[in-house]
Design a protein around this motif. Structure first.
Motif, PDB file in Angstrom:
ATOM      1  N   LYS A 226       0.836  -1.211   0.000  1.00  0.00           N
ATOM      2  CA  LYS A 226       0.000   0.000   0.000  1.00  0.00           C
ATOM      3  C   LYS A 226       0.864   1.252   0.000  1.00  0.00           C
ATOM      4  N   PHE A 227       1.932   1.229   0.785  1.00  0.00           N
ATOM      5  CA  PHE A 227       2.817   2.391   0.819  1.00  0.00           C
ATOM      6  C   PHE A 227       3.548   2.561  -0.514  1.00  0.00           C
ATOM      7  N   ALA A 228       4.034   1.464  -1.079  1.00  0.00           N
ATOM      8  CA  ALA A 228       4.732   1.559  -2.364  1.00  0.00           C
ATOM      9  C   ALA A 228       3.821   2.171  -3.425  1.00  0.00           C
ATOM     10  N   ALA A 229       2.571   1.725  -3.455  1.00  0.00           N
ATOM     11  CA  ALA A 229       1.611   2.285  -4.411  1.00  0.00           C
ATOM     12  C   ALA A 229       1.355   3.759  -4.123  1.00  0.00           C
ATOM     13  N   ALA A 230       1.295   4.123  -2.835  1.00  0.00           N
ATOM     14  CA  ALA A 230       1.081   5.521  -2.457  1.00  0.00           C
ATOM     15  C   ALA A 230       2.248   6.402  -2.885  1.00  0.00           C
ATOM     16  N   TYR A 231       3.438   5.805  -2.982  1.00  0.00           N
ATOM     17  CA  TYR A 231       4.615   6.544  -3.439  1.00  0.00           C
ATOM     18  C   TYR A 231       4.704   6.561  -4.974  1.00  0.00           C
ATOM     19  N   ASP A 232       3.643   6.069  -5.640  1.00  0.00           N
ATOM     20  CA  ASP A 232       3.569   6.050  -7.107  1.00  0.00           C
ATOM     21  C   ASP A 232       4.645   5.183  -7.749  1.00  0.00           C
ATOM     22  N   VAL A 233       4.994   4.101  -7.072  1.00  0.00           N
ATOM     23  CA  VAL A 233       5.917   3.125  -7.635  1.00  0.00           C
ATOM     24  C   VAL A 233       5.120   1.885  -8.026  1.00  0.00           C
ATOM     25  N   PRO A 234       5.221   1.419  -9.264  1.00  0.00           N
ATOM     26  CA  PRO A 234       4.508   0.197  -9.657  1.00  0.00           C
ATOM     27  C   PRO A 234       4.913  -0.984  -8.772  1.00  0.00           C
ATOM     28  N   VAL A 235       3.945  -1.785  -8.348  1.00  0.00           N
ATOM     29  CA  VAL A 235       4.195  -2.876  -7.402  1.00  0.00           C
ATOM     30  C   VAL A 235       3.733  -4.200  -7.994  1.00  0.00           C
ATOM     31  N   VAL A 236       4.556  -5.217  -7.809  1.00  0.00           N
ATOM     32  CA  VAL A 236       4.210  -6.604  -8.136  1.00  0.00           C
ATOM     33  C   VAL A 236       4.320  -7.425  -6.849  1.00  0.00           C
ATOM     34  N   ASN A 237       3.181  -7.883  -6.306  1.00  0.00           N
ATOM     35  CA  ASN A 237       1.831  -7.600  -6.768  1.00  0.00           C
ATOM     36  C   ASN A 237       1.261  -6.403  -6.010  1.00  0.00           C
ATOM     37  N   GLY A 238       0.297  -5.721  -6.610  1.00  0.00           N
ATOM     38  CA  GLY A 238      -0.258  -4.531  -5.997  1.00  0.00           C
ATOM     39  C   GLY A 238      -1.031  -4.821  -4.724  1.00  0.00           C
ATOM     40  N   PRO A 239      -1.332  -3.783  -3.948  1.00  0.00           N
ATOM     41  CA  PRO A 239      -2.007  -3.963  -2.668  1.00  0.00           C
ATOM     42  C   PRO A 239      -3.406  -4.559  -2.775  1.00  0.00           C
ATOM     43  N   ASP A 240      -4.116  -4.253  -3.850  1.00  0.00           N
ATOM     44  CA  ASP A 240      -5.459  -4.830  -4.010  1.00  0.00           C
ATOM     45  C   ASP A 240      -5.380  -6.345  -4.203  1.00  0.00           C
TER      46      ASP A 240
END
Length: 298
Positions: free
Chosen positions: A68-82
């Motif tokens: 969730k924090f990585a996504a909030a920092y606008d960094v693409p995440v594998v896998n995303g928080p959802d």
């Protein structure tokens, strides 16, 4: 490509990924979530200029919040928080599969010991009681009698944590002494294996024997649908064979009992003809490239 890896312990799986990434001259920033502080407004220095973050957290709670924090920092995440949120909770996982029309074992969720006991009696014996959060087959129970049900439910009710008071009761699937693990990227299988054991639990972490498995058209269809149901990404899709036909000696279908978001693949890599880490990094590179293209055109 500059890749951040969220982790709390470097296992064989992470070593395989790190080795492949470094062999391709990618820069890797290892982010130990046990030592990291995640500010709600300002990204830590470790996240600066990252093209992609790969979540390899061991603990589910850390995985859910760190992504969730990585996504909030606008960094693409594998896998995303959802995806992490759906896959880390067996209730959400089952509901997502049903909503997508993916066959999955029939399940009841109850919030009291008495209601759970009624579900168990309705399913009949044996049936299965699982924790809503957990992996590697831990705290799962095959219940063979009412006495066993009462004892296990009493134990769970007194454990204290609220999650133990969410009773996830599932039908027992009489599988052929094995299940199937498929590593997939956005619904496309990378490799598959069977995990076989005399025990009803066939997790590789529990000592199951592993071997390669060739996916048929139906299995390919279900892997694609199950992956999409939870949001896609780098996933482990677990299937069981059902509907045995005595005349043909084959199974008529599969049921998907779980989709995993921080999938382990060391056992799969050992038995597969596919270079699993290489395939995963190929996909990570394409993921980072597509995210970069999306930023340019935005």
């Amino acid at each position: 490509m500059k890749v951040g890896m969220l982790y709390s312990r470097i296992r064989k799986d992470e070593k395989l990924l790190l080795s492949e990434l470094r062999d391709r001259d990618h820069e890797v920033v290892k982010i130990d979530v046990r030592k990291q502080q995640f500010n709600i407004s300002e990204a830590p220095a470790e996240f600066e200029d990252l093209d992609l973050v790969v979540d390899r957290c061991l603990a589910t709670s850390r995985s859910v919040y760190a992504t969730k924090f990585a996504a909030a920092y606008d960094v693409p995440v594998v896998n995303g928080p959802d995806v992490a949120e759906v896959c880390s909770d067996k209730v959400k996982n089952s509901l997502a599969l049903v909503e997508a029309g993916v066959p999955t074992p029939n399940t009841d969720v109850a919030f009291t010991k008495d209601a759970a006991l009624e579900s168990i009696e309705d399913f009949g014996y044996p049936c299965v009681l699982k924790p809503v959060v957990g992996s590697w087959g831990r705290l799962m129970a095959k219940i063979d009698s009412r006495d066993a049900a009462e004892a296990i439910l009493e134990h769970k009710e007194t454990l204290g944590h609220y999650e133990h008071k969410i009773f996830y009761v599932q039908e027992f699937v009489d599988k052929p002494g094995r299940d199937i693990r498929v590593l997939a990227v956005d619904g496309e299988p990378v490799a598959a294996m069977v995990r076989s054991s005399d025990h009803w639990l066939t997790n590789a972490a529990k000592g199951a024997e592993t071997n390669t498995f060739k996916l048929d058209d139906r299995a390919l269809e279900l892997v694609e649908k199950a992956s999409a149901a939870v949001g896609g990404g780098l996933l482990g899709v677990d299937l069981m064979e059902v509907g045995y036909d005595e005349e043909s000696g084959d199974f008529a279908d599969y049921t998907v009992h779980e989709v995993n978001h921080t999938v382990e693949f060391k056992a799969l890599n050992e038995v597969s003809d596919v270079d699993v880490p290489s395939e995963v990094v190929d996909w990570l590179e394409s993921k980072a490239a597509s995210e970069s293209d999306a930023e340019v055109t935005a």
